[in-house]
Design an enzyme around this catalytic site. Structure first.
Site, PDB file in Angstrom:
ATOM      1  N   HIS A 113      29.691  50.330  42.346  1.00  0.00           N
ATOM      2  CA  HIS A 113      31.147  50.165  42.210  1.00  0.00           C
ATOM      3  C   HIS A 113      31.509  48.803  41.641  1.00  0.00           C
ATOM      4  CE1 HIS A 113      31.972  53.551  45.366  1.00  0.00           C
ATOM      5  NE2 HIS A 113      31.626  54.011  44.187  1.00  0.00           N
TER       6      HIS A 113
ATOM      7  N   CYS B 236      40.080  37.093  23.334  1.00  0.00           N
ATOM      8  CA  CYS B 236      41.179  37.876  22.738  1.00  0.00           C
ATOM      9  C   CYS B 236      42.540  37.615  23.373  1.00  0.00           C
ATOM     10  CB  CYS B 236      40.850  39.368  22.789  1.00  0.00           C
ATOM     11  SG  CYS B 236      40.952  40.085  24.455  1.00  0.00           S
TER      12      CYS B 236
ATOM     13  N   SER C 185      30.890  57.032  54.436  1.00  0.00           N
ATOM     14  CA  SER C 185      31.338  58.344  54.898  1.00  0.00           C
ATOM     15  C   SER C 185      31.220  59.440  53.849  1.00  0.00           C
ATOM     16  CB  SER C 185      32.791  58.257  55.368  1.00  0.00           C
ATOM     17  OG  SER C 185      33.621  57.827  54.294  1.00  0.00           O
TER      18      SER C 185
END
Length: 278
Positions: free
Chosen positions: A125, A169, A210
């Protein structure tokens, strides 16, 4: 844990596939970091007026980057104040025992595994320790040192905003983490690597998670088909992982905290590896 000791004795002596650990927010909760969806969870503490699936998205970041960064700097403050616990440290010792057979796949973005000393790990993640251009014009970089962590009520300063812009940028930098409206990929989230590990795992330990995100579920489903055993270590005994593994003869489940179970597991592995039988 006597049955688990027998299982591990066989697997360790086989010297073939990976011995893999999949960790989630539960292991870091024991370091004082709230889990996502509990009553005192990180989403509730930081995003009082938003559902996670709304706030934790690239779409919302594109509309309200300062608010999202305000929340992330609060989270960064909590991470900085947390310390690796006995579970994190036991996994580092287990890595030393198992050498090349050890793999750690974590859903956590707090970096506590690295701070504990674990090296062979994959953050599926992402990581709060890195940022990247929201326009994807460059590779992830370390979090800007000049940006100070905050309470969630504190606003960004003009200096914070300057340092949170891409020097290449000019677009906003973003946390190098996976949001709800984004997909897993190999470049940032080790998607292919995680699936490869699952395909070559002999025993999987599922710790403090979970089963609320897709890649971890896919990993467990893959290992269920291929591996010899899956071991769940969780204070809860009714997670989604329990439901998809219900009735499986490959399942061992321990309703225990990781800070208790993992040091015990380390001792078992140490005894097996050091035994004359092995």
């Amino acid at each position: 844990m006597e049955e688990l000791k027998t299982i591990l004795n066989e697997i360790i002596k086989d010297k073939t596939g990976y011995i893999t650990f999949l960790t989630g927010a539960g292991i870091s909760a024991e370091s004082g970091l709230p889990t996502y969806r509990s009553i005192d969870g990180i989403w509730i503490k930081g995003t009082k007026y938003h559902r996670p699936e709304e706030f934790g998205t690239f779409k919302y970041f594109s509309q309200e980057p300062e608010e999202v960064w305000q929340y992330n700097l609060f989270w960064k403050k909590m991470i900085a104040e947390a310390q690796p616990n006995a579970g994190h440290l036991a996994l580092t010792e287990i890595e030393s025992l198992l050498a090349d057979r050890f793999r750690l796949i974590t859903q956590n973005v707090d970096g506590l595994h690295q701070r504990a000393g674990t090296r062979k790990l994959y953050e599926i993640h992402g990581s709060k320790q890195k940022v990247r251009c929201s326009n994807e014009c460059s590779e992830p970089i370390d979090f800007p040192e000049n940006v100070k962590f905050k309470e969630y009520t504190e606003d960004l300063t003009p200096e914070d905003i300057d340092y949170l812009k891409c020097t290449k940028c000019g677009n906003w930098l973003r946390p190098n983490t996976l949001w709800f409206d984004e997909s897993y990929n190999e470049k940032n989230y080790h998607f292919d690597t995680a699936n490869h590990i699952a395909d070559h795992t002999d025993i999987l330990f599922v710790i403090g998670t979970s089963g609320s995100t897709t890649l971890p579920v896919n990993i467990v489903e893959t290992v269920k088909i291929r591996a010899k055993w899956i071991v769940i270590i969780n204070l809860e005994n009714d997670t989604y992982f329990h439901s998809i593994l219900k009735g499986s003869k490959k399942l061992n489940s321990f309703q225990e905290s990781s800070t208790v179970a993992l040091p015990q597991l380390k001792i078992i592995m140490e005894e097996i590896i050091n035994s004359s039988i092995f």
